[in-house]
Design a protein around this motif. Structure first.
Motif, PDB file in Angstrom:
ATOM      1  N   UNK A  33       0.817  -1.211   0.000  1.00 50.79           N
ATOM      2  CA  UNK A  33       0.000   0.000   0.000  1.00 50.79           C
ATOM      3  C   UNK A  33       0.852   1.263   0.000  1.00 50.79           C
ATOM      4  N   UNK A  34       1.975   1.234   0.713  1.00 47.49           N
ATOM      5  CA  UNK A  34       2.894   2.369   0.678  1.00 47.49           C
ATOM      6  C   UNK A  34       3.419   2.578  -0.734  1.00 47.49           C
ATOM      7  N   UNK A  35       3.756   1.492  -1.400  1.00 52.23           N
ATOM      8  CA  UNK A  35       4.261   1.593  -2.773  1.00 52.23           C
ATOM      9  C   UNK A  35       3.189   2.126  -3.719  1.00 52.23           C
ATOM     10  N   UNK A  36       1.939   1.742  -3.517  1.00 55.16           N
ATOM     11  CA  UNK A  36       0.864   2.262  -4.361  1.00 55.16           C
ATOM     12  C   UNK A  36       0.772   3.778  -4.249  1.00 55.16           C
ATOM     13  N   UNK A  40       1.799   6.147  -7.577  1.00 50.55           N
ATOM     14  CA  UNK A  40       0.710   6.873  -8.229  1.00 50.55           C
ATOM     15  C   UNK A  40       0.546   8.293  -7.708  1.00 50.55           C
ATOM     16  N   UNK A  41       1.399   8.708  -6.772  1.00 51.32           N
ATOM     17  CA  UNK A  41       1.220  10.009  -6.158  1.00 51.32           C
ATOM     18  C   UNK A  41      -0.086  10.111  -5.388  1.00 51.32           C
ATOM     19  N   UNK A  42      -0.558   8.972  -4.897  1.00 50.90           N
ATOM     20  CA  UNK A  42      -1.811   8.927  -4.154  1.00 50.90           C
ATOM     21  C   UNK A  42      -3.051   8.834  -5.012  1.00 50.90           C
ATOM     22  N   UNK A  65     -14.841  -9.776  -3.734  1.00 52.79           N
ATOM     23  CA  UNK A  65     -13.722  -8.929  -4.139  1.00 52.79           C
ATOM     24  C   UNK A  65     -12.516  -9.822  -4.372  1.00 52.79           C
ATOM     25  N   UNK A  66     -12.282 -10.146  -5.644  1.00 53.88           N
ATOM     26  CA  UNK A  66     -11.217 -11.077  -6.012  1.00 53.88           C
ATOM     27  C   UNK A  66      -9.894 -10.327  -6.093  1.00 53.88           C
ATOM     28  N   UNK A  67      -8.819 -11.019  -5.701  1.00 53.47           N
ATOM     29  CA  UNK A  67      -7.491 -10.396  -5.619  1.00 53.47           C
ATOM     30  C   UNK A  67      -7.555  -9.193  -4.694  1.00 53.47           C
ATOM     31  N   UNK A  68      -8.399  -9.300  -3.658  1.00 53.71           N
ATOM     32  CA  UNK A  68      -8.677  -8.180  -2.768  1.00 53.71           C
ATOM     33  C   UNK A  68      -7.612  -7.939  -1.718  1.00 53.71           C
ATOM     34  N   UNK A  69      -6.723  -8.901  -1.547  1.00 53.95           N
ATOM     35  CA  UNK A  69      -5.545  -8.768  -0.718  1.00 53.95           C
ATOM     36  C   UNK A  69      -5.646  -7.854   0.480  1.00 53.95           C
ATOM     37  N   UNK A  70      -5.119  -6.648   0.326  1.00 53.09           N
ATOM     38  CA  UNK A  70      -4.971  -5.751   1.468  1.00 53.09           C
ATOM     39  C   UNK A  70      -6.251  -5.033   1.860  1.00 53.09           C
ATOM     40  N   UNK A  71      -7.342  -5.247   1.126  1.00 52.14           N
ATOM     41  CA  UNK A  71      -8.645  -4.792   1.577  1.00 52.14           C
ATOM     42  C   UNK A  71      -9.103  -3.420   1.116  1.00 52.14           C
ATOM     43  N   UNK A  72      -8.327  -2.731   0.303  1.00 51.88           N
ATOM     44  CA  UNK A  72      -8.680  -1.360  -0.074  1.00 51.88           C
ATOM     45  C   UNK A  72     -10.083  -1.238  -0.667  1.00 51.88           C
ATOM     46  N   UNK A 185      13.192   1.517  -9.206  1.00 47.36           N
ATOM     47  CA  UNK A 185      14.122   2.091  -8.234  1.00 47.36           C
ATOM     48  C   UNK A 185      13.400   2.410  -6.913  1.00 47.36           C
ATOM     49  N   UNK A 186      12.161   2.910  -7.023  1.00 48.38           N
ATOM     50  CA  UNK A 186      11.367   3.127  -5.812  1.00 48.38           C
ATOM     51  C   UNK A 186      11.137   1.797  -5.100  1.00 48.38           C
TER      52      UNK A 186
END
Length: 243
Positions: A33-36, A40-42, A65-72, A185-186
């Motif tokens: 989620x931090x990487x997202x 994307x600049x948020x 919710x498929x591939x819902x992983x972290x729940x966003x 790199x990020x």
């Protein structure tokens, strides 16, 4: 399915892609989620808001919710009163989502380890099926789309949020340079995994353009298939109905 499938810019055996993608998400789950936000600049937050707004989840609806992983996406739908089952093939991603849900006091979500290509759910079980930034990582996309159609009730709706190819002149070249040169790199600095984010960038480039993906959704049995481009198609919301 063909003898080989794309894993980024490589062609590999289907089972090898499944293994490698699983490894990628197991490694990046904790910082996903931090990487997202950084990549994307948020903006991913507004894209997900628009996605759920288009879906219009209602109180009491059963939504997968498929591939819902972290729940966003699931958290947004649960706020509307929907009964959400979060499914993901990767247990590490589910663990992150379960922890985040607990911190929010969301106790009604159902969490299931599932393969999108072969779901355990019965026919005609859900009112809606969502998948956000997950379909391009599926090994057999047509199989996953057929499964989405199978588990939906008649009148059910399919919504997919995914990266695509922007049609804005000039912007596509700028984004390509950014994604290929900067994003890995990020990933190296923040997630400590440059290779994982190199794959994620390459997987976007290999994903079918909007018209082609719309045809795949139609071929799976969906009707009234439509697409809403965002930023000229950098991101797209595809939808269809089971009628």
């Amino acid at each position: 399915m063909s003898e080989t499938v794309s894993y980024g810019f490589q062609q590999v055996a289907p089972e090898e892609k499944t293994r490698r993608v699983g490894s990628v998400f197991a490694r990046v789950a904790a910082r996903y989620d931090i990487m997202n936000d950084l990549m994307s600049g948020g903006l991913h937050r507004s894209w997900k808001d628009a996605f759920v707004s288009m879906l219009r989840p209602r109180a009491g609806e059963q939504i997968l919710d498929m591939a819902g992983g972290t729940g966003d996406i699931a958290f947004r739908m649960a706020e509307k009163g929907a009964q959400v089952t979060v499914a993901d093939i990767n247990p590490a991603m589910l663990d992150v989502g379960i922890e985040r849900a607990a911190k929010r006091g969301l106790t009604d979500l159902v969490w299931r380890e599932q393969n999108a290509e072969k779901l355990d759910f019965p026919d005609a079980h859900f009112d809606a099926y969502t998948i956000a930034f997950g379909i391009r990582n599926v090994t057999d996309i047509p199989a996953a789309l057929r499964e989405a159609h199978r588990v939906l009730r008649y009148g059910g709706r399919f919504f997919c949020l995914e990266f695509s190819t922007t049609e804005w002149p000039g912007f596509g070249q700028i984004y390509d340079a950014y994604s290929h040169k900067v994003v890995p790199k990020i990933g190296k600095l923040v997630a400590r995994d440059e290779e994982a984010y190199r794959y994620l960038v390459e997987s976007i480039r290999r994903f079918p353009p909007m018209p082609e993906f719309a045809k795949m959704i139609t071929a799976a049995g969906f009707s009234r298939v439509s697409v809403r481009p965002i930023l000229g198609g950098l991101v797209a919301i595809h939808s269809g109905w089971k009628v």
